[in-house]
Design a protein around this motif. Sequence first.
Motif, mmCIF file in Angstrom:
data_model
loop_
_atom_site.group_PDB
_atom_site.id
_atom_site.type_symbol
_atom_site.label_atom_id
_atom_site.label_comp_id
_atom_site.label_asym_id
_atom_site.label_seq_id
_atom_site.Cartn_x
_atom_site.Cartn_y
_atom_site.Cartn_z
ATOM 1 N N ARG A 16 9.440 7.494 7.952
ATOM 2 C CA ARG A 16 10.287 6.906 6.912
ATOM 3 C C ARG A 16 10.806 5.539 7.354
ATOM 4 N NH1 ARG A 16 14.936 10.353 6.414
ATOM 5 N NH2 ARG A 16 13.847 11.805 5.040
ATOM 6 N N SER A 22 10.174 1.954 5.526
ATOM 7 C CA SER A 22 11.319 1.169 5.054
ATOM 8 C C SER A 22 11.367 -0.214 5.684
ATOM 9 C CB SER A 22 12.630 1.907 5.353
ATOM 10 O OG SER A 22 12.690 3.142 4.662
ATOM 11 N N TYR A 74 7.402 9.203 -0.397
ATOM 12 C CA TYR A 74 7.020 8.153 0.550
ATOM 13 C C TYR A 74 5.509 8.095 0.768
ATOM 14 C CZ TYR A 74 11.854 7.225 1.940
ATOM 15 O OH TYR A 74 13.175 6.859 1.941
#
Length: 232
Positions: free
Chosen positions: A14, A18, A57
């Motif tokens: 993640r 990001s 995601y």
Amino acid sequence: MKNPIYIKIVEDIRSEISSGKLKPGDVLPSETSLCSEYDTSRMTVRKGLSILSNEGYIYSVPGKGYFVEKPDYNKYIFAYDEMSNLINNVDRTKLLSVDIILPDEKLAGSLQISESKKVVMIRRLFYTEGEPMAYDIKYLLYKRGVPIVENEIKNATFPEMISDRTSLYDLNKELIIYAKIPEEKMKKLLHIQNKIALLVVEQKLYDIEDKPIGLGITYFRGDYIKLHGVSK
């Protein structure tokens, strides 16, 4: 307490997405590579990847692996309650009528029934501080032997109206929201004297088999309602 390994996998991937290190369309390391990198089992790796997939995601392509998903900037989540919104609450309802009717072609098509199938039509006015804020009309499939108790439906939300017909846990809902210029009849019902548009909310309820079981249309005065949504 140390987090489980699958949580570590989720947080690491993640973070890379990001930060831009992993971009939409990029392929993730294989399950075998992740097992080696984190010194864990394939089951643990798959648990972490499943969480990332559910969060939007990543996505999987059978035989090819996992890829970074493109974020959906146009998707919003908002709560809708016909009895309450950001600026006003319904504090009184007036039941105008409860009738059993035969649907016209448009209504029959929306409910996926024949024009010979009976429908219960419920008409109400919603008030706040003594002023009418919305005109509400609900159409329910007529069910022989199921009584319509006016005292119960007077203040009920749409899902509550059909709670005796299907489990609320199996209920699916669809919303359509649009603006509309009120006609003279609507102006009189809602005490509209100047140029105020209506915010119209159409609700369609579906059962567990994805069949329509009800249609609701609520006409709000534009100055009495405000909706709020957030992106995820």
